[in-house]
Design a protein around this motif. Structure first.
Motif, short mmCIF file in Angstrom:
data_model
loop_
_atom_site.label_atom_id
_atom_site.label_comp_id
_atom_site.label_asym_id
_atom_site.label_seq_id
_atom_site.Cartn_x
_atom_site.Cartn_y
_atom_site.Cartn_z
N ASN A 45 -10.27 -3.50 1.13
CA ASN A 45 -9.72 -2.79 -0.03
C ASN A 45 -9.36 -1.36 0.36
O ASN A 45 -9.58 -0.94 1.50
CB ASN A 45 -10.69 -2.83 -1.22
N ARG A 46 -8.83 -0.61 -0.58
CA ARG A 46 -8.30 0.72 -0.28
C ARG A 46 -9.35 1.65 0.32
O ARG A 46 -9.11 2.29 1.35
CB ARG A 46 -7.73 1.35 -1.56
N ARG A 91 0.84 -1.21 0.00
CA ARG A 91 0.00 0.00 0.00
C ARG A 91 0.87 1.25 0.00
O ARG A 91 2.01 1.23 0.44
CB ARG A 91 -0.92 0.01 1.23
N SER A 99 -7.82 -8.05 4.26
CA SER A 99 -8.74 -8.24 3.13
C SER A 99 -9.46 -6.95 2.74
O SER A 99 -10.09 -6.89 1.68
CB SER A 99 -9.79 -9.30 3.48
#
Length: 502
Positions: free
Chosen positions: A164-165, A107, A162
């Motif tokens: 998401n962004r 990330r 798990s």
């Protein structure tokens, strides 16, 4: 649509970079807005902005001086004993996230600033609807927000990889905004009592710690001041005999105690180490060739007292402006609210020797805990960072002394030091930040956030709801303990004191 969003983000980036994450300008900006809302003349608004900004800059000179003078000494302990260790320091923690978040989770660190925006807006909304949320403090310490957003980002990615962004940003933004609002709200009562209605809360890294220390200190007081017992002595009430009377003067006491504290550590490191620091840092904080090692130690130690005095001058300069101007914001935009500011602001209000005593006993607790980690072959060895070493434990000393006397001002910071080291070693090893050499390491992030991490890790999506619910309930419990005077405490502290007497 994309162009509009890009424009909004560009404005936010400019505001975040130049105001929100620069506490001096953030405080000045709040004062300016407050005075404008009070419809004061432009010249008074400008004068208030400048006085608040300059005052906070003075505070930062003292604060940075304390940190910069001690950091080479702590780094020296790491180098001298060849320790591969994790430094508990907010800036080391932020750097660890910067270095490791892409390698560990794939990330971008850039998401941290978006997370910060969501959390800050949510904090303001919670305070705006204080009638329902019972949250009364706006977190304004921007540099701390960045550090906490970085560590919170890592914790959530570790706990629920798990996500998401968008989910990560929204979930952590909400949780962090709640933590800022609830934590700073918890400090209102002890800070108002310490400052006799100073009109601000603490917005830093040990907010739950301050509330806990205040609660335990009151237990000390009820135990030690029972029927037939003398009132517990505060540090300012202790009259030392003979030559020890020099310790009754806080600046003298600070200088002597710091000379003893720094002197022992610096002698262990040796003259050659500080000569090397001089060579590698262009003389910023090292020992010049042929200079006296004794006077170098003396200057470093006295610098502690000097920087502490500068810090207190800065507080006196800006707090009055901030408190007065925030009335305009509280009366119009955010009713029943106070600003949450840097913990250093409390140091100008309590007994000054309590600052030093809190630091020293916290340091003793930390060093004993570090020794235990080495003795028991801990996979992560902690190096004490000055910011948790000083800012956590000094404010605990001030709060404890104010509420319960000298004994509490020594005992509670000592145990805080142990907790800081052991908590940081456990959480930084578990979540993997120790591999990158740093962890935030302040009290709340060694106690509260490890507990939240366990909940998030093992309960997953349900854990998010549990953590949020815990934070939401806390101010509701506070309110129900004294609903009649809960908001009066921030609206009119003198009226609050009269009401409590009756």
């Amino acid at each position: 649509m994309k162009t509009v969003l890009d424009g909004i983000f560009a404005v936010w980036s400019y505001f975040a970079s130049n105001i929100l994450t620069q506490p001096a300008y953030m405080i000045g900006f709040i004062v300016l807005i407050g005075y404008l809302l009070e419809k004061k003349p432009i010249y008074e608004c400008l004068a208030g902005f400048l006085k608040a900004t300059v005052g906070y800059m003075i505070l930062m000179v003292g604060s940075n001086g304390l940190v910069n003078s001690f950091r080479p000494i702590l780094t020296g302990l790491k180098d001298r004993f060849h320790l591969t260790a994790t430094v508990i320091d907010p800036y080391f923690g932020q750097n660890a996230v910067t270095d490791g978040v892409m390698k560990t989770f794939g990330r971008s660190f850039g998401d941290v600033m978006i997370l910060l925006l969501i959390a800050f807006v949510f904090n303001i909304l919670l305070v705006r609807f204080s009638k329902y949320t019972k949250m009364r403090a706006v977190f304004t310490t921007g540099n701390v927000q960045v550090q906490q957003a970085a560590t919170g980002f890592w914790i959530l990615l570790f706990a629920i990889p798990s996500l998401n962004r968008i989910e990560v940003l929204l979930v952590m933004g909400v949780l962090l905004g709640l933590y800022w609002a609830v934590g700073s709200n918890l400090t209102i009562k002890p800070v108002q009592q310490l400052t006799d209605g100073g009109g601000f809360a603490v917005a830093h890294q040990q907010m739950f710690g301050i509330a806990l220390v205040a609660w335990i200190s009151d237990k000390f007081k009820s135990k030690n001041e029972g029927e037939g017992k003398k009132k517990a002595k505060r540090l300012e009430d202790v009259e030392l005999p003979g030559f020890l009377k020099i310790f009754n003067e806080n600046m003298v006491a600070t200088a002597i105690l710091m000379f003893m504290f720094f002197g022992i550590i610096m002698l262990v490191l040796g003259k050659s180490y500080f000569s090397g620091v001089y060579a590698s840092s262009d003389g910023v904080s090292g020992l010049a060739p042929k200079a006296s090692f004794f006077f170098y130690i003396l200057t470093t130690s006295l610098g502690f007292a000097v920087n502490l005095a500068i810090l207190q001058l800065g507080v006196r300069t800006f707090v009055g402006e901030l408190t007065e101007s925030f009335t305009g914001i509280s009366d119009t935009i955010l009713p029943n609210s106070v600003p949450g500011i840097d913990v250093a602001a409390t140091f100008a209000f309590g007994e000054q020797n309590a600052v030093t005593i809190g630091f020293l006993f916290g340091a003793l607790g930390q060093f004993l805990a570090i020794g235990a980690l080495i003795l028991f072959h801990s996979p992560t060895i902690i190096i004490a960072g000055f910011i948790p070493l000083f800012f956590d434990n000094a404010v605990f000393g001030v709060i404890a002394n104010n509420r319960s006397g000298a004994k509490a001002a020594m005992i509670l910071p000592f145990f805080s030091g142990i907790i800081q080291v052991c908590g940081a070693a456990l959480i930084s090893t578990w979540i993997g930040m120790s591999k990158f050499g740093g962890y935030l390491g302040m009290f709340d992030w060694d106690t509260l956030w490890p507990a939240f991490t366990v909940i998030l890790k093992y309960l997953g999506y349900f854990g998010i709801a549990v953590v949020a619910l815990i934070l939401i309930i806390i101010p509701q419990i506070q309110y129900r303990k004294d609903p009649k005077n809960y908001f009066l405490m921030v609206e009119d502290y003198d009226a609050y004191k009269e009401a409590k007497k009756k």
